[in-house]
Design a protein around this motif. Structure first.
Motif, PDB file in Angstrom:
ATOM      1  N   ARG A 236       0.579  -1.066   0.030  1.00 51.39           N
ATOM      2  CA  ARG A 236       0.044   0.643  -0.065  1.00 51.39           C
ATOM      3  C   ARG A 236       0.517   1.501   0.017  1.00 51.39           C
ATOM      4  O   ARG A 236       0.941   2.352  -0.804  1.00 51.39           O
ATOM      5  CB  ARG A 236      -0.845   0.208   1.666  1.00 51.39           C
ATOM      6  CG  ARG A 236      -2.078  -1.227   1.264  1.00 51.39           C
ATOM      7  CD  ARG A 236      -3.142  -0.486   2.199  1.00 51.39           C
ATOM      8  NE  ARG A 236      -4.485  -1.601   1.949  1.00 51.39           N
ATOM      9  CZ  ARG A 236      -5.288  -1.234   2.926  1.00 51.39           C
ATOM     10  NH1 ARG A 236      -5.185  -0.386   3.753  1.00 51.39           N
ATOM     11  NH2 ARG A 236      -6.382  -1.923   2.612  1.00 51.39           N
ATOM     12  N   LEU A 237       1.949   0.957   0.558  1.00 50.35           N
ATOM     13  CA  LEU A 237       2.563   2.154   1.091  1.00 50.35           C
ATOM     14  C   LEU A 237       3.395   2.567   0.263  1.00 50.35           C
ATOM     15  O   LEU A 237       3.380   4.096  -0.412  1.00 50.35           O
ATOM     16  CB  LEU A 237       3.231   2.596   2.504  1.00 50.35           C
ATOM     17  CG  LEU A 237       2.889   2.515   3.421  1.00 50.35           C
ATOM     18  CD1 LEU A 237       2.833   2.359   5.019  1.00 50.35           C
ATOM     19  CD2 LEU A 237       1.607   4.287   3.888  1.00 50.35           C
ATOM     20  N   VAL A 238       4.339   1.862  -0.706  1.00 49.57           N
ATOM     21  CA  VAL A 238       5.840   1.472  -2.052  1.00 49.57           C
ATOM     22  C   VAL A 238       4.755   1.659  -3.194  1.00 49.57           C
ATOM     23  O   VAL A 238       5.113   2.179  -4.125  1.00 49.57           O
ATOM     24  CB  VAL A 238       6.292   0.474  -1.246  1.00 49.57           C
ATOM     25  CG1 VAL A 238       7.208   0.799  -2.359  1.00 49.57           C
ATOM     26  CG2 VAL A 238       7.216   0.703   0.079  1.00 49.57           C
ATOM     27  N   GLY A 239       3.160   1.537  -3.018  1.00 47.38           N
ATOM     28  CA  GLY A 239       3.109   1.448  -4.434  1.00 47.38           C
ATOM     29  C   GLY A 239       3.288   0.330  -5.253  1.00 47.38           C
ATOM     30  O   GLY A 239       3.407  -0.275  -6.401  1.00 47.38           O
ATOM     31  N   GLU A 240       4.165  -0.820  -5.207  1.00 48.46           N
ATOM     32  CA  GLU A 240       4.656  -2.210  -5.559  1.00 48.46           C
ATOM     33  C   GLU A 240       4.686  -3.170  -4.612  1.00 48.46           C
ATOM     34  O   GLU A 240       4.274  -3.937  -3.316  1.00 48.46           O
ATOM     35  CB  GLU A 240       6.790  -1.888  -5.732  1.00 48.46           C
ATOM     36  CG  GLU A 240       6.785  -0.534  -6.264  1.00 48.46           C
ATOM     37  CD  GLU A 240       8.342  -1.223  -6.453  1.00 48.46           C
ATOM     38  OE1 GLU A 240       8.985  -1.385  -6.414  1.00 48.46           O
ATOM     39  OE2 GLU A 240       8.680   0.374  -6.757  1.00 48.46           O
ATOM     40  N   SER A 241       4.153  -4.330  -5.989  1.00 46.40           N
ATOM     41  CA  SER A 241       4.072  -5.692  -5.015  1.00 46.40           C
ATOM     42  C   SER A 241       5.054  -6.649  -4.726  1.00 46.40           C
ATOM     43  O   SER A 241       6.126  -6.011  -5.151  1.00 46.40           O
ATOM     44  CB  SER A 241       3.660  -7.088  -6.371  1.00 46.40           C
ATOM     45  OG  SER A 241       3.689  -8.217  -5.802  1.00 46.40           O
ATOM     46  N   TRP A 242       4.778  -6.913  -3.671  1.00 43.05           N
ATOM     47  CA  TRP A 242       6.337  -7.390  -1.944  1.00 43.05           C
ATOM     48  C   TRP A 242       7.126  -8.880  -3.720  1.00 43.05           C
ATOM     49  O   TRP A 242       8.350  -8.547  -3.589  1.00 43.05           O
ATOM     50  CB  TRP A 242       5.432  -8.058  -1.023  1.00 43.05           C
ATOM     51  CG  TRP A 242       6.387  -8.867  -0.309  1.00 43.05           C
ATOM     52  CD1 TRP A 242       7.154 -10.174   0.047  1.00 43.05           C
ATOM     53  CD2 TRP A 242       7.675  -8.456   0.775  1.00 43.05           C
ATOM     54  NE1 TRP A 242       7.714 -10.391   1.002  1.00 43.05           N
ATOM     55  CE2 TRP A 242       8.338  -8.904   1.054  1.00 43.05           C
ATOM     56  CE3 TRP A 242       8.023  -6.703   0.763  1.00 43.05           C
ATOM     57  CZ2 TRP A 242       9.697  -9.151   1.797  1.00 43.05           C
ATOM     58  CZ3 TRP A 242       8.738  -6.392   1.992  1.00 43.05           C
ATOM     59  CH2 TRP A 242       9.161  -7.720   2.194  1.00 43.05           C
ATOM     60  N   GLU A 243       6.551  -9.669  -3.736  1.00 41.77           N
ATOM     61  CA  GLU A 243       6.963 -10.551  -4.474  1.00 41.77           C
ATOM     62  C   GLU A 243       8.056 -10.472  -5.629  1.00 41.77           C
ATOM     63  O   GLU A 243       9.313 -10.791  -6.060  1.00 41.77           O
ATOM     64  CB  GLU A 243       5.946 -11.237  -5.762  1.00 41.77           C
ATOM     65  CG  GLU A 243       5.292 -12.330  -4.359  1.00 41.77           C
ATOM     66  CD  GLU A 243       4.540 -12.235  -3.722  1.00 41.77           C
ATOM     67  OE1 GLU A 243       3.323 -10.736  -3.514  1.00 41.77           O
ATOM     68  OE2 GLU A 243       4.303 -12.178  -2.525  1.00 41.77           O
ATOM     69  N   ASN A 244       7.666  -8.736  -6.100  1.00 36.47           N
ATOM     70  CA  ASN A 244       8.811  -8.245  -6.967  1.00 36.47           C
ATOM     71  C   ASN A 244       9.496  -7.339  -7.033  1.00 36.47           C
ATOM     72  O   ASN A 244      10.452  -6.831  -7.307  1.00 36.47           O
ATOM     73  CB  ASN A 244       7.603  -6.801  -8.527  1.00 36.47           C
ATOM     74  CG  ASN A 244       6.554  -8.208  -9.080  1.00 36.47           C
ATOM     75  OD1 ASN A 244       6.600  -8.381  -9.322  1.00 36.47           O
ATOM     76  ND2 ASN A 244       5.617  -7.674  -9.671  1.00 36.47           N
ATOM     77  N   CYS A 245      10.151  -7.125  -5.167  1.00 35.64           N
ATOM     78  CA  CYS A 245      10.883  -6.437  -5.011  1.00 35.64           C
ATOM     79  C   CYS A 245      12.368  -7.486  -3.913  1.00 35.64           C
ATOM     80  O   CYS A 245      11.891  -8.351  -4.222  1.00 35.64           O
ATOM     81  CB  CYS A 245      10.491  -5.461  -3.839  1.00 35.64           C
ATOM     82  SG  CYS A 245       9.389  -4.750  -4.261  1.00 35.64           S
TER      83      CYS A 245
END
Length: 245
Positions: A236-245
């Motif tokens: 929600r805060l970063v605006g990216e999927s966790w799996e993609n990081c």
């Protein structure tokens, strides 16, 4: 998440300085067999002199602040309005410092006056102003993404290479470890909240009478539920999927 905030906050508060340098590993470590242990789990930062207090900002009354309020009508010795309910938003965010205990010891809530005795009034005032500015900026950013930042903890250090020496934001910042993140759409005054931080783990430890005990093993369900909250807060805060990081 710390890297995200260390990059974002100076764009919202141009006068804010941080110790963050990069998430990249130093060349001496990047090519070593141990590199996978540290990659995306560590930061390169500037070495600075850390102030021996923790800088807590509370926008809502919960946690240890709620406990003190129900017993004494104060928060860190500060008078606050009467008849507040659990999890209620405070009229103005409060700066409520604590001691920075040695590893294995427990931090102690202290008054702003005591913090000034420890670090000096000028530095305490600067830490307070920066903490409130950072909290307000982050609170507004998170609110647009459906998250209430109920309270959070900052740490600061002194950069003695500048004239005059400057107060710098350090450590981690605005993570589920150092903050209380609540889902805005489920927020309701008068009770504990559905959170996206380590509160689920805290509640389990309290319920099982394991709080403060050594060698505790978490059941897989507690690990999963806590981790799911961390991931949701990140996305929600970063605006990216966790799996993609």
């Amino acid at each position: 998440m710390s890297e995200f905030w260390f990059s974002l906050l100076p764009t919202l508060l141009p006068y804010l300085r941080t110790h963050f340098v990069t998430l990249d590993l130093p060349s001496s470590l990047a090519s070593s067999p141990e590199a996978p242990i540290y990659r995306n789990r560590s930061m390169q930062v500037r070495r600075l002199k850390v102030f021996p207090i923790e800088s807590i900002v509370r926008g809502y009354i919960t946690g240890s602040a709620w406990s003190e309020y129900t017993n004494h009508g104060t928060v860190h010795g500060i008078g606050v309005p009467k008849n507040l309910q659990e999890s209620e938003r405070l009229e103005e965010p409060l700066w409520t410092p604590s001691t920075k205990a040695e590893q294995g010891q427990k931090d102690e809530n202290i008054s702003p006056a005591k913090a000034a005795e420890i670090v000096g009034k000028d530095y305490a005032d600067k830490i307070r102003r920066l903490s409130l500015d950072i909290y307000n900026a982050a609170r507004d950013y998170a609110a647009e993404r459906g998250i209430i930042i109920a309270d959070t903890k900052f740490e600061f250090a002194l950069d003695e290479s500048t004239e005059p020496p400057d107060v710098v934001l350090v450590d981690e910042v605005l993570t589920p470890d150092s903050s209380r993140f609540w889902r805005a759409d489920r927020y309701k005054v008068g009770k504990s909240q559905d959170s996206l931080d380590k509160q689920y783990l805290r509640d389990w430890l309290t319920r099982e009478k394991l709080k403060g005990k050594e060698g505790v093993e978490m059941p897989e369900e507690v690990v999963r539920r806590t981790g799911d909250g961390y991931k949701e807060a990140f996305e929600r805060l970063v605006g990216e999927s966790w799996e993609n990081c």
